[in-house]
Scaffold this motif. Structure first.
Motif, PDB file in Angstrom:
ATOM      1  N   ASP A 198       0.837  -1.196   0.000  1.00 45.49           N
ATOM      2  CA  ASP A 198       0.000   0.000   0.000  1.00 45.49           C
ATOM      3  C   ASP A 198       0.871   1.243   0.000  1.00 45.49           C
ATOM      4  OD1 ASP A 198      -3.134  -0.445   0.805  1.00 45.49           O
ATOM      5  OD2 ASP A 198      -1.883  -2.081   1.543  1.00 45.49           O
ATOM      6  N   VAL A 199       0.509   2.221  -0.825  1.00 47.20           N
ATOM      7  CA  VAL A 199       1.110   3.546  -0.781  1.00 47.20           C
ATOM      8  C   VAL A 199      -0.028   4.556  -0.699  1.00 47.20           C
ATOM      9  CG1 VAL A 199       2.572   5.232  -1.939  1.00 47.20           C
ATOM     10  CG2 VAL A 199       3.085   2.787  -2.133  1.00 47.20           C
ATOM     11  N   SER A 200      -0.015   5.412   0.331  1.00 50.97           N
ATOM     12  CA  SER A 200      -1.130   6.325   0.580  1.00 50.97           C
ATOM     13  C   SER A 200      -0.648   7.753   0.744  1.00 50.97           C
ATOM     14  CB  SER A 200      -1.901   5.916   1.850  1.00 50.97           C
ATOM     15  OG  SER A 200      -2.443   4.621   1.728  1.00 50.97           O
ATOM     16  N   SER A 201      -1.530   8.688   0.412  1.00 48.96           N
ATOM     17  CA  SER A 201      -1.294  10.103   0.660  1.00 48.96           C
ATOM     18  C   SER A 201      -2.582  10.713   1.187  1.00 48.96           C
ATOM     19  CB  SER A 201      -0.862  10.817  -0.619  1.00 48.96           C
ATOM     20  OG  SER A 201      -0.638  12.201  -0.370  1.00 48.96           O
ATOM     21  N   GLN A 202      -2.454  11.578   2.173  1.00 52.85           N
ATOM     22  CA  GLN A 202      -3.621  12.226   2.781  1.00 52.85           C
ATOM     23  C   GLN A 202      -3.334  13.701   2.991  1.00 52.85           C
ATOM     24  OE1 GLN A 202      -6.274  11.956   6.898  1.00 52.85           O
ATOM     25  NE2 GLN A 202      -5.168  10.141   6.193  1.00 52.85           N
ATOM     26  N   THR A 203      -4.344  14.527   2.711  1.00 55.84           N
ATOM     27  CA  THR A 203      -4.232  15.974   2.910  1.00 55.84           C
ATOM     28  C   THR A 203      -5.378  16.465   3.782  1.00 55.84           C
ATOM     29  OG1 THR A 203      -3.159  16.289   0.765  1.00 55.84           O
ATOM     30  CG2 THR A 203      -4.182  18.220   1.760  1.00 55.84           C
ATOM     31  N   ARG A 204      -5.033  17.252   4.794  1.00 48.62           N
ATOM     32  CA  ARG A 204      -6.005  17.905   5.672  1.00 48.62           C
ATOM     33  C   ARG A 204      -5.654  19.395   5.711  1.00 48.62           C
ATOM     34  NH1 ARG A 204      -6.471  13.843  10.950  1.00 48.62           N
ATOM     35  NH2 ARG A 204      -6.624  11.879   9.783  1.00 48.62           N
ATOM     36  N   PRO A 205      -6.480  20.215   6.366  1.00 52.38           N
ATOM     37  CA  PRO A 205      -6.141  21.639   6.443  1.00 52.38           C
ATOM     38  C   PRO A 205      -4.763  21.904   7.044  1.00 52.38           C
ATOM     39  CG  PRO A 205      -8.428  21.309   7.077  1.00 52.38           C
ATOM     40  CD  PRO A 205      -7.830  19.945   6.911  1.00 52.38           C
ATOM     41  N   GLU A 206      -4.279  21.004   7.921  1.00 58.01           N
ATOM     42  CA  GLU A 206      -2.981  21.216   8.549  1.00 58.01           C
ATOM     43  C   GLU A 206      -1.812  20.943   7.604  1.00 58.01           C
ATOM     44  OE1 GLU A 206      -5.528  18.893  11.618  1.00 58.01           O
ATOM     45  OE2 GLU A 206      -5.475  19.226   9.446  1.00 58.01           O
ATOM     46  N   GLY A 207      -2.032  20.136   6.557  1.00 58.02           N
ATOM     47  CA  GLY A 207      -0.949  19.763   5.657  1.00 58.02           C
ATOM     48  C   GLY A 207      -1.160  18.372   5.105  1.00 58.02           C
ATOM     49  N   SER A 208      -0.094  17.792   4.533  1.00 60.05           N
ATOM     50  CA  SER A 208      -0.177  16.488   3.878  1.00 60.05           C
ATOM     51  C   SER A 208       0.855  15.534   4.459  1.00 60.05           C
ATOM     52  CB  SER A 208       0.061  16.619   2.369  1.00 60.05           C
ATOM     53  OG  SER A 208      -0.908  17.448   1.760  1.00 60.05           O
ATOM     54  N   GLN A 209       0.577  14.233   4.302  1.00 58.96           N
ATOM     55  CA  GLN A 209       1.514  13.206   4.730  1.00 58.96           C
ATOM     56  C   GLN A 209       1.337  11.969   3.852  1.00 58.96           C
ATOM     57  OE1 GLN A 209       1.139  11.541   8.723  1.00 58.96           O
ATOM     58  NE2 GLN A 209       3.364  11.410   8.908  1.00 58.96           N
ATOM     59  N   GLN A 210       2.426  11.214   3.660  1.00 61.68           N
ATOM     60  CA  GLN A 210       2.383  10.004   2.868  1.00 61.68           C
ATOM     61  C   GLN A 210       2.821   8.821   3.734  1.00 61.68           C
ATOM     62  OE1 GLN A 210       4.118  12.918   1.553  1.00 61.68           O
ATOM     63  NE2 GLN A 210       2.016  13.369   0.885  1.00 61.68           N
ATOM     64  N   SER A 211       2.330   7.629   3.375  1.00 59.70           N
ATOM     65  CA  SER A 211       2.688   6.426   4.112  1.00 59.70           C
ATOM     66  C   SER A 211       2.857   5.263   3.146  1.00 59.70           C
ATOM     67  CB  SER A 211       1.617   6.072   5.156  1.00 59.70           C
ATOM     68  OG  SER A 211       0.426   5.647   4.522  1.00 59.70           O
ATOM     69  N   VAL A 212       3.564   4.232   3.608  1.00 60.23           N
ATOM     70  CA  VAL A 212       3.742   3.008   2.836  1.00 60.23           C
ATOM     71  C   VAL A 212       3.586   1.832   3.790  1.00 60.23           C
ATOM     72  CG1 VAL A 212       6.253   3.048   3.146  1.00 60.23           C
ATOM     73  CG2 VAL A 212       5.255   1.748   1.257  1.00 60.23           C
ATOM     74  N   GLY A 213       2.955   0.761   3.319  1.00 59.13           N
ATOM     75  CA  GLY A 213       2.722  -0.392   4.171  1.00 59.13           C
ATOM     76  C   GLY A 213       2.855  -1.693   3.412  1.00 59.13           C
ATOM     77  N   LEU A 214       3.189  -2.750   4.123  1.00 62.97           N
ATOM     78  CA  LEU A 214       3.293  -4.091   3.553  1.00 62.97           C
ATOM     79  C   LEU A 214       2.636  -5.063   4.515  1.00 62.97           C
ATOM     80  CD1 LEU A 214       4.425  -5.916   1.300  1.00 62.97           C
ATOM     81  CD2 LEU A 214       6.484  -6.198   2.716  1.00 62.97           C
ATOM     82  N   SER A 215       1.729  -5.884   3.995  1.00 62.46           N
ATOM     83  CA  SER A 215       1.060  -6.890   4.810  1.00 62.46           C
ATOM     84  C   SER A 215       0.944  -8.177   4.010  1.00 62.46           C
ATOM     85  CB  SER A 215      -0.332  -6.405   5.239  1.00 62.46           C
ATOM     86  OG  SER A 215      -1.136  -6.124   4.102  1.00 62.46           O
ATOM     87  N   SER A 216       0.545  -9.261   4.677  1.00 68.95           N
ATOM     88  CA  SER A 216       0.431 -10.533   3.969  1.00 68.95           C
ATOM     89  C   SER A 216      -0.453 -11.495   4.745  1.00 68.95           C
ATOM     90  CB  SER A 216       1.798 -11.180   3.758  1.00 68.95           C
ATOM     91  OG  SER A 216       1.662 -12.392   3.027  1.00 68.95           O
ATOM     92  N   TYR A 217      -1.235 -12.290   3.992  1.00 69.16           N
ATOM     93  CA  TYR A 217      -1.828 -13.499   4.534  1.00 69.16           C
ATOM     94  C   TYR A 217      -0.757 -14.581   4.574  1.00 69.16           C
ATOM     95  CZ  TYR A 217      -6.375 -11.433   3.403  1.00 69.16           C
ATOM     96  OH  TYR A 217      -7.461 -10.616   3.315  1.00 69.16           O
ATOM     97  N   ILE A 218      -0.777 -15.394   5.628  1.00 71.06           N
ATOM     98  CA  ILE A 218       0.089 -16.557   5.732  1.00 71.06           C
ATOM     99  C   ILE A 218      -0.786 -17.745   6.121  1.00 71.06           C
ATOM    100  CG2 ILE A 218       2.113 -17.572   6.831  1.00 71.06           C
ATOM    101  CD1 ILE A 218       3.011 -14.734   7.544  1.00 71.06           C
ATOM    102  N   VAL A 219      -0.915 -18.708   5.225  1.00 68.77           N
ATOM    103  CA  VAL A 219      -1.795 -19.857   5.445  1.00 68.77           C
ATOM    104  C   VAL A 219      -0.957 -21.037   5.916  1.00 68.77           C
ATOM    105  CG1 VAL A 219      -3.432 -21.441   4.391  1.00 68.77           C
ATOM    106  CG2 VAL A 219      -3.385 -19.044   3.677  1.00 68.77           C
ATOM    107  N   PHE A 220      -1.278 -21.582   7.096  1.00 64.95           N
ATOM    108  CA  PHE A 220      -0.545 -22.718   7.644  1.00 64.95           C
ATOM    109  C   PHE A 220      -1.213 -24.042   7.301  1.00 64.95           C
ATOM    110  CE2 PHE A 220       0.751 -19.086  10.123  1.00 64.95           C
ATOM    111  CZ  PHE A 220       2.118 -19.280  10.283  1.00 64.95           C
ATOM    112  N   ASN A 221      -2.530 -24.098   7.447  1.00 65.72           N
ATOM    113  CA  ASN A 221      -3.279 -25.298   7.080  1.00 65.72           C
ATOM    114  C   ASN A 221      -4.734 -24.893   6.897  1.00 65.72           C
ATOM    115  OD1 ASN A 221      -4.550 -25.348   9.760  1.00 65.72           O
ATOM    116  ND2 ASN A 221      -2.572 -26.150  10.499  1.00 65.72           N
ATOM    117  N   ASP A 222      -5.625 -25.886   6.725  1.00 61.08           N
ATOM    118  CA  ASP A 222      -7.015 -25.567   6.416  1.00 61.08           C
ATOM    119  C   ASP A 222      -7.801 -25.057   7.609  1.00 61.08           C
ATOM    120  OD1 ASP A 222      -7.067 -27.925   7.800  1.00 61.08           O
ATOM    121  OD2 ASP A 222      -8.376 -28.993   6.392  1.00 61.08           O
TER     122      ASP A 222
END
Length: 267
Positions: free
Chosen positions: A72-96
Motif C-alpha cells: 500500500d502507498v497512501s497520501s492524505q491531505t487535511r487543512p494542517e498539511g499532507s503526509q504520505q505512508s507506505v505499508g506491507l502486509s500478507s496473509y500466511i496460510v498454515f493449514n485448512d
C-alpha cells in the motif's frame, strides 16, 4: 474450507476487523488471478470547522496458495498539511484451519503528523470444525506517533453462510501516554459473488480515551458512533469499481461523511 478459499473469502470480512477499504473475495473453490492493482481516491467532509480531508491509496496484491503480500502507498491531505505512508502486509496460510494476517506501515514523510509513524498488526484466524463456516480471530496492534503510542487487542468472529458473510469484533484500546483504557466494537456483513458483485455494510460504536501532548498533556474523551456501506461491482471479468460511504459521529467533536470511489484490475 480449504485454506486458500478461506483466505480469499475472508478478505472483505476482515475489513470490518482491520478497517481496510475494499473487498477481494473469490467464490469458494474458484482460482483468483495472481495480481490485483487498486486505485482508491477518497474525500471526507467534517463539521464544526474541522475542514475537509482528501487523498488516495494505491494497492498491489500478489496472491499465492500460502502467501498473499499486499503493498500500500497512501497520501492524505487535511487543512494542517499532507503526509504520505507506505505499508506491507500478507496473509500466511498454515493449514485448512489456521491462517494469519501480519502487516506493518510507516509514515516518515509529510508536513504534519496525520498518520502513525509506525503501525504493526497481527491477527490469527481459527476455523472451528464443530461449527461449519465459523472462524474465530484474535489480533494485536501497536501504533506509534512521535510523542505517544497505543496498543489494541481484539477478539472477533466471522460466519460464512453461502453468499452471506457476517462478522463482528470487540477491541480494548490502551493509551501508552496515560495508560487509559477504552473499548470499541463493530459488526457487519456482505452478500454477493466474486467476479459479479458484492454489497455490504456495518455499524460500530466505541469510546476513545487517551492523552495528547502539546505544551502540556491533556486528556481526550470521545464517544463515537459509525456506519458504513460499500459495493464492489465487476464491469468486466477482470476489472471493476469499488464504492464506499462512511458516516462517523464523534460526539462533542464532529460528524464526518466519507466517500471513496475506486477502480481495480486483476491480471
Amino acid at each position: 474450507m480449504h485454506p486458500s478459499a478461506a483466505v480469499w473469502r475472508v478478505r472483505s470480512a476482515v475489513l470490518l476487523l482491520v478497517s481496510t477499504a475494499s473487498a477481494v473475495l473469490p467464490a469458494h473453490g474458484q482460482q483468483a488471478p495472481a495480481f490485483r492493482v487498486e486505485l482508491l481516491p477518497f474525500y471526507h467532509s467534517l463539521s464544526n470547522d474541522y475542514g475537509h480531508w482528501s487523498g488516495a491509496t494505491a494497492r498491489l496484491w500478489y496472491r499465492s496458495k500460502r502467501f498473499t503480500p499486499v503493498l500500500d502507498v497512501s497520501s492524505q491531505t487535511r487543512p494542517e498539511g499532507s503526509q504520505q505512508s507506505v505499508g506491507l502486509s500478507s496473509y500466511i496460510v498454515f493449514n485448512d484451519r489456521f491462517y494469519t494476517i501480519v502487516g506493518m506501515s510507516t509514515a516518515p514523510f509529510g508536513e504534519v503528523e496525520l498518520m502513525p509513524r509506525l503501525r504493526a498488526d497481527a491477527a490469527a484466524f481459527f476455523a472451528i470444525p464443530s461449527v461449519p463456516g465459523l472462524v474465530l480471530n484474535i489480533g494485536v496492534t501497536e501504533i506509534k506517533f512521535d510523542e505517544s503510542d497505543m496498543q489494541i487487542a481484539s477478539l472477533g468472529s466471522i460466519l460464512y453462510r453461502g453468499p452471506l458473510i457476517l462478522s463482528g469484533v470487540l477491541r480494548v484500546n490502551r493509551d501508552g501516554v496515560g495508560g487509559d483504557l477504552s473499548t470499541s466494537g463493530n459488526a457487519g456483513g456482505q452478500y454477493g459473488a466474486e467476479r459479479k458483485a458484492w454489497f455490504g455494510g456495518g455499524i460500530g460504536a466505541g469510546r476513545e480515551a487517551y492523552q495528547t501532548i502539546a505544551v502540556t498533556r491533556f486528556d481526550v474523551r470521545f464517544t463515537s458512533l459509525s456506519a458504513f456501506g460499500f459495493t464492489q461491482v465487476w464491469a468486466t471479468g477482470s476489472s471493476g469499481f469499488t464504492a464506499r460511504y462512511d458516516l462517523e459521529r464523534k460526539l462533542s467533536a464532529y460528524t464526518r461523511h466519507g466517500f471513496m470511489l475506486g477502480y481495480f484490475v486483476d491480471f
